[in-house]
Design a protein around this motif. Structure first.
Motif, mmCIF file in Angstrom:
data_model
loop_
_atom_site.group_PDB
_atom_site.id
_atom_site.type_symbol
_atom_site.label_atom_id
_atom_site.label_comp_id
_atom_site.label_asym_id
_atom_site.label_seq_id
_atom_site.Cartn_x
_atom_site.Cartn_y
_atom_site.Cartn_z
ATOM 1 N N ARG A 38 -55.794 19.142 13.181
ATOM 2 C CA ARG A 38 -54.949 18.745 14.525
ATOM 3 C C ARG A 38 -53.994 17.749 14.069
ATOM 4 N N GLN A 39 -53.222 17.381 15.117
ATOM 5 C CA GLN A 39 -52.247 16.147 14.833
ATOM 6 C C GLN A 39 -51.931 15.538 16.225
ATOM 7 N N ALA A 40 -52.302 14.459 16.541
ATOM 8 C CA ALA A 40 -52.031 13.770 17.669
ATOM 9 C C ALA A 40 -50.629 13.027 17.444
ATOM 10 N N LEU A 41 -50.062 12.753 18.638
ATOM 11 C CA LEU A 41 -48.921 12.244 18.959
ATOM 12 C C LEU A 41 -48.749 10.900 17.782
ATOM 13 N N GLY A 42 -47.773 10.940 16.904
ATOM 14 C CA GLY A 42 -47.765 9.696 16.138
ATOM 15 C C GLY A 42 -48.756 9.300 15.234
ATOM 16 N N LYS A 43 -49.918 10.331 14.829
ATOM 17 C CA LYS A 43 -50.495 10.291 14.015
ATOM 18 C C LYS A 43 -50.346 11.419 12.916
ATOM 19 N N GLU A 44 -51.272 11.351 11.539
ATOM 20 C CA GLU A 44 -51.183 12.285 10.602
ATOM 21 C C GLU A 44 -51.990 13.457 11.066
ATOM 22 N N ARG A 45 -51.713 14.770 10.277
ATOM 23 C CA ARG A 45 -52.669 15.795 10.685
ATOM 24 C C ARG A 45 -53.754 15.570 9.848
#
Length: 127
Positions: A38-45
């Motif tokens: 998963r990948q949250a907004l502004g974060k790495e997968r």
């Protein structure tokens, strides 16, 4: 041509459940390690869950352990992620992934170990 297509995402409230699906074409899941990231907004997968080629071994990120369950139906060539007790911090785009090689006894938790990726499905958990 290999294609992985995720579905089942959506907007839910904290504490709700969702089941994500990943349907494969051009590739069979049988004997092939697969996983969810998963990948949250502004974060790495990041790694979420993995299942070995045989389906007999699974592994989870600490943040989802006890709440999420990965499974696979080889007859339907579909990978699943059952997500229970969802939290706002689970909000992200969820991706399924498959390894090119067949490996019955191993699962993989690193992005670099996977060769095929879906386009992702958005999961949003509100408070």
């Amino acid at each position: 041509q290999v294609q992985l297509v995720e579905s089942g995402g959506g907007l839910v409230q904290a504490g709700d459940s969702l089941r994500l699906s990943c349907a494969a074409s051009g590739l069979t899941f049988t004997g092939r390690p697969t996983g969810w990231f998963r990948q949250a907004l502004g974060k790495e997968r990041e790694f979420v869950a993995a299942i070995s080629g045989s389906g007999g071994t699974t592994n989870y990120a600490d943040s989802v352990k006890g709440r999420f369950a990965i499974s696979r139906d080889n007859a339907k060539n579909t990978l699943y992620l059952q997500m229970n007790s969802l939290k706002p911090e689970d909000t992200a785009v969820y991706y399924c992934a498959a390894k090119q090689g067949v490996s019955r006894n191993y699962y993989y938790t690193s992005l670099k170990d996977y060769d095929y990726w879906g386009q992702g499905t958005q999961v949003t958990v509100s408070t």
